[in-house]
Design a protein around this motif. Structure first.
Motif, PDB file in Angstrom:
ATOM      1  N   ILE A  74      65.267  82.170  40.218  1.00 23.58           N
ATOM      2  CA  ILE A  74      64.403  82.006  38.981  1.00 23.58           C
ATOM      3  C   ILE A  74      63.037  82.460  39.585  1.00 23.58           C
ATOM      4  O   ILE A  74      62.239  83.165  38.919  1.00 23.58           O
ATOM      5  N   ALA A  89      67.423  86.061  34.129  1.00 23.98           N
ATOM      6  CA  ALA A  89      68.304  85.306  34.901  1.00 23.98           C
ATOM      7  C   ALA A  89      69.292  84.543  33.932  1.00 23.98           C
ATOM      8  O   ALA A  89      69.120  84.496  32.901  1.00 23.98           O
ATOM      9  N   TYR A 128      65.358  83.176  30.950  1.00 23.54           N
ATOM     10  CA  TYR A 128      66.464  82.531  31.397  1.00 23.54           C
ATOM     11  C   TYR A 128      67.497  82.330  30.438  1.00 23.54           C
ATOM     12  O   TYR A 128      67.258  81.567  29.420  1.00 23.54           O
ATOM     13  N   THR A 180      63.228  77.135  32.307  1.00 25.90           N
ATOM     14  CA  THR A 180      63.876  76.750  33.522  1.00 25.90           C
ATOM     15  C   THR A 180      63.039  75.409  34.065  1.00 25.90           C
ATOM     16  O   THR A 180      62.314  75.006  33.202  1.00 25.90           O
TER      17      THR A 180
END
Length: 321
Positions: free
Chosen positions: A187, A210, A277, A286
């Motif tokens: 990350i 991600a 993410y 995240t």
């Protein structure tokens, strides 16, 4: 194999989620060369996918991410064989070393080396091959965030300490926490890369995201566990997924399900942007630690320094040449 206009590279695409992702991509993009890269391909995944789809656009190339020299050999072969421009890099390959600290021949803790460092070097070596609107998809995990309740504590401090833990850290940590730390690295690196791509006119149209595939019983991720644990995970837990979703956590999936979601991130028309993410197909925040730009920059700078050979390459990697 017929010439293709572009290519997609999937690391670890020979089994589990990576296999199902590759099959979905190949089916949706028959005119694209899809290269699966892993240490071995014991079940001949490329041929199996080609036969199932009645196509010929999937190919296997050996890649061992635990050796930086072998990552370089892979990139040299890619260049020598004149592969088409890269439409997407899918950094899916991963490993878990759950016991005492183990190191690669490069002196890097194995979870960190395979799950982060090898991929980072691969990106820098192939960055010049990316098309203007290429995608970089980094497979991370919800275990990077202790608040998600998976029971792992990354204990992130600095990139150097995660990559080469002190003797005291070796005593305090366990392998699964170190695995979680490698997912933090995914990350942090993705967010640092996102900021650099956004600031560059040459890379402004690229996408970098991600992905959290959730817990997936029955994949090859646990290949370094005990034989009984591997048997249990491969043969019993997949049958319990519906029950586990009810009694434990909704973010538990079969590898086929997560593979389809990963393929969507790679080729889905609606997927655009940087620094996002995804848990499955939903955007998520995240972990707090990953939002620290100082830690992002520490990892980025340490990584560039570690994977570079000489000043010229270090400067080129820093500029994203």
């Amino acid at each position: 194999m017929a010439n293709k206009a572009s290519s997609i590279l999937v690391t670890g695409g020979t089994q589990g989620m990576g296999y199902h992702c590759t099959r979905a991509i190949a089916g949706q993009c028959p005119d694209t060369l899809v290269v699966i890269a892993s240490r071995t391909d014991p079940n001949d995944a490329a041929a199996t996918i080609n036969k199932a789809l009645n196509q010929s656009n999937v190919e296997f190339m050996p890649l061992d991410l635990s050796f930086l020299s072998k990552v370089r050999d892979f990139a040299k072969r890619w260049e020598a064989e004149k592969r088409p421009p890269i439409q997407a890099l899918v950094f899916n390959a991963a490993g878990q070393w759950p016991g005492v600290v183990e190191y690669t021949d490069d002196g890097i803790e194995k979870n960190f080396a395979v799950n982060h460092l090898g991929h980072a070097l691969l990106f820098h070596l192939l960055a010049g091959k990316l098309v203007g609107d290429a995608r970089i998809v980094v497979v991370s995990s919800g275990v990077h965030d202790p608040e998600m309740g998976w029971g792992m504590i990354p204990n992130w401090t600095t990139a150097e300490e995660m990559a080469r833990p002190s003797k005291e850290s070796e005593k305090r940590s366990n392998g699964m926490d170190r695995y979680a730390a490698s997912k933090v690295a995914n990350i942090l690196w993705m967010l640092a890369l996102s900021r650099r791509l956004s600031a560059s006119s040459a890379h402004a149209n690229k996408t970098v995201v991600a992905f959290d595939p959730g817990l997936m019983p029955g994949t090859g991720l646990q290949r370094n566990w005990s034989w009984f644990a591997r048997w249990l995970i491969a043969n019993v837990l997949p049958k319990m997924v519906p029950l586990l979703r009810v009694v434990w956590n909704q973010n538990i999936h079969l590898s086929e399900e997560s593979g389809e979601s990963l393929a969507w991130l790679v080729v889905g028309e609606e997927v655009r942007g940087k620094g996002i993410y995804y848990e499955g197909r939903m955007e998520q925040k995240t972990a707090v630690v990953t939002r620290d730009e100082g830690l992002q920059e520490d990892l980025w700078g340490w990584t560039v320094e570690r994977v570079s050979e000489g000043r010229e390459e270090r400067e080129a990697f820093g500029r994203l040449d």
